[in-house]
Design an enzyme around this catalytic site. Structure first.
Site, mmCIF file in Angstrom:
data_model
loop_
_atom_site.group_PDB
_atom_site.id
_atom_site.type_symbol
_atom_site.label_atom_id
_atom_site.label_comp_id
_atom_site.label_asym_id
_atom_site.label_seq_id
_atom_site.Cartn_x
_atom_site.Cartn_y
_atom_site.Cartn_z
ATOM 1 N N LYS A 124 0.835 -1.203 0.000
ATOM 2 C CA LYS A 124 0.000 0.000 0.000
ATOM 3 C C LYS A 124 0.873 1.258 0.000
ATOM 4 O O LYS A 124 0.700 2.149 -0.820
ATOM 5 C CB LYS A 124 -0.923 -0.005 1.224
ATOM 6 C CG LYS A 124 -1.994 1.045 1.163
ATOM 7 C CD LYS A 124 -2.765 1.125 2.464
ATOM 8 C CE LYS A 124 -2.261 2.293 3.249
ATOM 9 N NZ LYS A 124 -2.897 2.518 4.516
ATOM 10 N N ASP A 143 -6.727 0.026 0.938
ATOM 11 C CA ASP A 143 -6.860 0.133 2.398
ATOM 12 C C ASP A 143 -8.218 -0.449 2.779
ATOM 13 O O ASP A 143 -8.891 -1.050 1.953
ATOM 14 C CB ASP A 143 -6.693 1.601 2.851
ATOM 15 C CG ASP A 143 -7.827 2.493 2.358
ATOM 16 O OD1 ASP A 143 -8.766 1.985 1.689
ATOM 17 O OD2 ASP A 143 -7.794 3.700 2.653
#
Ligand code: SF4
Length: 224
Positions: A124, A143
């Site tokens: 991420k 997320d």
């Protein structure tokens, strides 16, 4: 929870999200790739607003990899304390800075594999840095919001972020790999709340397989 949507519906979803959230962009404040990397590491389990309140003092003192690599760890801990998990975060940002200085001449590396080797960096964070520092799109930022929205919209059935990312990369055109995360995060904040999705007010309700599948308290009651 959700049925798979057709490619035609995916195009509609992307078009409408793009129109509604045309101003969507990264919420973190930074100057240059190193500060972006640090701000993104600090944003784990913390709001972007809180990170933006923390980074001015941090970057004033240690705004480059060279300076942060030399920073006393206790000083870093104090500066990032309010972002939570501060001991780990301080250790990671100092460790990443040291590696960037010793292995990359002070410049943040530009590949996924090199970024993943830095302390505190998972896919991420690496995707955020690659996309927002250099517009390099080799993946999708996933997320909790992106995962939840993707499942509700039928873009994936997976719960593991890596698998969600793989599914999104298969069905979303590469040109949208940066924006889809911004769009889904904004849509999650504005309409598709985790607990109380406002399906009646949602501009995706006709193409969303999960539309109307929640009771008045937002609890999932099954597909209609
Ligand atoms: S229709 Fe409901 S579940 Fe689907 S995206 Fe909109 S708010 Fe979320």
């Amino acid at each position: 929870m959700s049925k798979k949507v057709s490619q035609q519906k995916i195009e509609k979803i992307l078009n409408r999200l793009g129109k509604h959230y045309s101003e969507a962009k990264i919420a973190l404040n930074f100057k240059g790739p190193f500060q972006l990397l640090v701000a993104t590491i600090l944003s784990a389990q913390c709001t972007d607003v809180r990170v933006n309140m923390t980074t001015p003092a941090l970057f004033k003192k240690y705004g480059t990899a060279e300076k942060m690599a030399e920073a006393p760890i206790q000083d870093l801990e104090g500066l990032v304390r309010s972002t939570g998990f501060y001991k780990n975060k301080a250790k990671n940002i100092k460790g990443a800075a040291q590696m960037i200085v010793s292995q990359y001449g002070g410049e943040v590396p530009k590949t996924m594999d090199e970024l993943l080797a830095l302390p505190g960096v998972a896919r991420k964070t690496a995707n955020v840095v690659l996309q927002n520092a250099w517009d390099i799109r080799v993946g999708v930022v996933v997320d909790t919001h992106v995962g939840r929205l993707s499942r509700r919209l039928g873009l994936t059935k997976e719960t593991d972020p890596k698998k969600v990312e793989q599914d999104l990369m298969k069905i979303v055109p590469q040109k949208d790999w940066t924006n889809i995360a911004f769009w889904l995060i904004d849509h999650g904040r504005a309409i598709c709340d985790a607990r109380k999705p406002k399906c009646n007010d949602c501009f995706l309700s006709d193409v969303c397989p999960a539309s109307g599948s929640f009771d008045a308290r937002g609890k999932w009651v099954g597909m209609k």
